[in-house]
Design a protein around this motif. Structure first.
Motif, PDB file in Angstrom:
ATOM      1  N   THR A 503       0.780  -1.179   0.040  1.00 20.39           N
ATOM      2  CA  THR A 503       0.119   0.154   0.098  1.00 20.39           C
ATOM      3  C   THR A 503       0.737   1.128   0.225  1.00 20.39           C
ATOM      4  O   THR A 503       0.270   2.248  -0.394  1.00 20.39           O
ATOM      5  N   ASP A 508       0.708   0.931 -10.140  1.00 17.31           N
ATOM      6  CA  ASP A 508      -0.440   0.914 -10.830  1.00 17.31           C
ATOM      7  C   ASP A 508      -1.057  -0.527 -11.130  1.00 17.31           C
ATOM      8  O   ASP A 508      -1.969  -0.980 -11.404  1.00 17.31           O
ATOM      9  N   THR A 509       0.235  -1.350 -11.357  1.00 14.51           N
ATOM     10  CA  THR A 509      -0.062  -2.778 -11.613  1.00 14.51           C
ATOM     11  C   THR A 509       0.682  -3.742 -10.801  1.00 14.51           C
ATOM     12  O   THR A 509       1.838  -3.388 -10.500  1.00 14.51           O
ATOM     13  N   ARG A 538      -7.807  -6.065  -6.473  1.00 14.13           N
ATOM     14  CA  ARG A 538      -9.475  -5.704  -6.813  1.00 14.13           C
ATOM     15  C   ARG A 538      -9.469  -4.694  -5.457  1.00 14.13           C
ATOM     16  O   ARG A 538      -9.958  -3.236  -5.891  1.00 14.13           O
ATOM     17  N   ASN A 539      -9.158  -4.958  -4.280  1.00 12.95           N
ATOM     18  CA  ASN A 539      -9.356  -4.004  -3.181  1.00 12.95           C
ATOM     19  C   ASN A 539      -8.487  -2.938  -3.098  1.00 12.95           C
ATOM     20  O   ASN A 539      -8.983  -1.572  -2.710  1.00 12.95           O
ATOM     21  N   SER A 541      -7.647  -1.318  -6.168  1.00 11.45           N
ATOM     22  CA  SER A 541      -7.755  -0.844  -7.427  1.00 11.45           C
ATOM     23  C   SER A 541      -6.565  -0.809  -8.211  1.00 11.45           C
ATOM     24  O   SER A 541      -6.183   0.219  -9.035  1.00 11.45           O
ATOM     25  N   THR A 543      -4.390  -2.705 -11.459  1.00  7.55           N
ATOM     26  CA  THR A 543      -4.292  -3.849 -12.651  1.00  7.55           C
ATOM     27  C   THR A 543      -3.639  -4.988 -12.457  1.00  7.55           C
ATOM     28  O   THR A 543      -2.581  -4.901 -11.835  1.00  7.55           O
ATOM     29  N   ASP A 564      -7.416  -8.805 -14.549  1.00  9.43           N
ATOM     30  CA  ASP A 564      -7.501  -7.996 -15.765  1.00  9.43           C
ATOM     31  C   ASP A 564      -6.690  -8.188 -16.816  1.00  9.43           C
ATOM     32  O   ASP A 564      -7.433  -7.983 -18.325  1.00  9.43           O
TER      33      ASP A 564
END
Length: 594
Positions: A503, A508-509, A538-539, A541, A543, A564
């Protein structure tokens, strides 16, 4: 008148005669008196002489008495003064003696304002100065003694470190060299064998980077103790540096004895360790060379044991290998590759292939990853697994990586200019590149030079690289994020990162490591890890891209769990720029027709 004058003359004569007669008469009267007076005068003179002589004698005696008295007084005063001077001089001599014996606290008692009083004050001041100087000298002497002692300790420490490792207290390379040469001479004389075992810890750097250097040092100390526990008293274990140890087994009757020790070492190192409240495990790779079969001198035995150890690592680690001539051939091959690699960039031997990223729902190409290939003029295509580690070790990866980045960006812009879709171009960064201070400058410069939009570039950094120095990684990632570049964690799921670390990273991915995707239907553990990563993505956000997708079953499982993007041989292997352009054109045409 004459007559009268004569009469007067006669009268005057008569008068004179009368006067003369009177004078004579008086003279006869005075003469006895004068004689009497003369007698009296003589008596008086005699008396006066007697008195003068008496007074003179009295005066003389008085003078003598006065002189005697003065002498006595002078002698008394001199005696008093002499005693005073003698006492003062004695006090000065006693003072000087005490000072000479080192008693600088002694003082003279000043008496009055005499010369000796002044001298006492001067001597006391002199002693005070001497005492101050003595105190300063003692302090300087104490400091000098301490400094000398420190130099002695430093010299002793330096001498100790000449032959022993400061962390583990084991012999170091220098002492091991002496012991090995001595053992070779004895083995040659007695006709016996000896063995050299190279021991290298597997994945030690990951533990050191994750848990810290203190835990790493404790681990090395414990490993040293465990290795000693595997040996005879006549054997030697030394630390060469880092996580490398070497063992000497002298006077062996059979080389098989070395195998027994190697197995003991593997068993001892594979047991769990506890350091700083953390429990963890490591393994070791061991390479063995023997005298005289694998060498008859120190250099040959050490080199061949090292080669055997690297062979053990290449075959899966936690293993031991005896040296063989085939290994030496592999070592020469590596040296040849390194030499060729240094010229490959200048000779234009590198090329990029591109592997498409497929949208899990539409099956359209949404991006690509640039993958480096080396077209060797004699060996043909050299696998990245062979030359990338060499590039990392030699530092060539920095210049090669810069070429990859520039070539990939320029190719993406060329495709866009042909009217093909604007897609994300993913480029891998090695640990060496990621730690390079000039990386951010190089990336921004290449984007400006090629004209590619920053948001179409995605830099992939492995999980282990980010965990090497989390704080520095966060700062570097934020700097890239500010430029608009996308960021991805590659090979996710096999390292040591936690959710809290994830976190913190501005990414991004995340790309699920291919080892977790392989044969998902038959590996419940892999399925569980993959599902957890997908849910986490998913949690957060993010990719989520699955690497190395090779079967329909794997693709179906990932699609069902909301992955994704896919990447793998099931859809397409990495292809040349020309073939990738054909893939793009085909998918674009299909999409337009649909």
């Amino acid at each position: 008148d004459y007559k009268r004058s004569f009469e007067q003359y006669v009268q005057a004569g008569a008068k004179i005669d009368a006067e003369q007669a009177n004078y004579l008469a008086a003279a006869h009267t005075v003469e006895p008196l004068l004689e009497k007076l003369n007698a009296i005068a003589e008596l008086n003179a005699y008396a006066t002489r007697n008195n003068a002589e008496t007074e003179a004698r009295i005066t003389m005696w008085a003078i003598c008495a006065a002189v005697l008295l003065a002498s006595l007084l002078g002698l008394t005063v001199a005696l008093i003064i002499s005693r005073s001077i003698t006492k003062a001089v004695g006090e000065c001599l006693g003072f000087a003696s005490r000072v000479a014996q080192g008693d600088l606290s002694t003082r003279l008692l000043p008496k009055g304002e005499s010369e000796f009083g002044t001298l006492a004050v001067a001597l006391n001041r002199m002693t005070e100065v001497l005492e101050e100087r003595d105190a300063e000298l003692n302090q300087s002497n104490t400091l000098l003694q301490q400094e000398v002692r420190q130099h002695q300790l430093a010299a002793e420490r330096a001498e100790y470190l000449t032959y022993y490792d400061g962390l583990t207290t084991l012999p170091n390379r220098t002492l091991f060299s002496k012991l090995l040469n001595q053992a070779i001479r004895l083995a040659r004389r007695d006709g016996k064998q000896l063995a050299v075992l190279f021991v290298d810890l597997d994945r030690f750097k990951n533990i050191n980077d994750t848990l810290g250097h203190e835990a790493g040092d404790l681990l090395l100390q414990e490993v040293g103790k465990r290795l000693q526990g595997c040996l005879r008293e006549s054997d030697t274990v030394a630390r060469l540096g880092g996580d490398e140890f070497v063992v000497l087994l002298p006077a062996l009757h059979d080389a098989a004895d070395a195998e027994v020790v190697a197995r003991k070492i593997l068993a001892a190192t594979s047991k769990s360790f506890v350091a700083l409240g953390q429990e963890f495990r490591v393994t070791a790779s061991v390479g063995v060379s023997t005298y005289p079969k694998d060498g008859d001198d120190e250099q040959s035995l050490m080199k061949n044991a090292d080669i055997a150890m690297y062979q053990a690592k290449e075959e899966g680690k936690n293993n031991f290998k005896f040296y063989s001539l085939q290994m030496n051939a592999n070592s020469f091959e590596r040296l040849a590759l390194e030499s060729s690699l240094r010229r490959a960039l200048d000779h234009g031997e590198f090329q990029l292939h591109y592997q498409p990223k497929i949208d899990a729902h539409s099956s359209r190409i949404v991006g690509m990853e640039a993958l480096l290939r080396w077209q060797h003029p004699e060996l043909g295509i050299v696998a990245p697994t062979k030359f990338i580690p060499i590039a990392e070790e030699t530092g060539l990866i920095v210049s090669i990586g810069k070429w990859v980045l520039k070539t990939a960006c320029a190719q993406n812009v060329a495709w866009q200019q042909r009217g093909l879709p604007h897609l994300h171009m993913a480029v891998n960064l090695s640990r060496r590149q990621f730690s390079d201070e000039g990386l951010l400058r190089d990336v921004t410069s290449i984007l400006e030079e090629t004209g590619m939009s920053a948001d179409l570039l995605e830099l992939e950094i492995t999980e282990s690289t980010l965990m090497h120095d989390v704080d520095k990684a966060i700062r570097t990632l934020k700097a890239f994020r500010d430029t608009g570049v996308r960021l991805a964690i590659d090979n996710f799921g096999t390292g040591y990162s936690s959710l809290s670390n994830l976190t913190q990273f501005p990414i991004d991915t995340i790309k699920i490591d291919g080892s977790l995707i392989h044969d998902l239907s038959n590996h419940a553990e892999n399925r569980g890890v993959a599902e957890a990563i997908l849910a986490m993505g998913r949690n957060l956000s993010l990719t989520v891209v699955a690497e190395c997708v090779e079967t329909k079953a794997e693709a179906d499982f990932l699609r069902e769990h909301a992955c994704d993007e896919f990447q793998g041989f099931y859809f397409s292997k990495a292809v040349t720029a020309a073939k990738f352009a054909e893939l793009l054109e085909a998918t674009t045409t299909t999409a337009q027709e649909a």
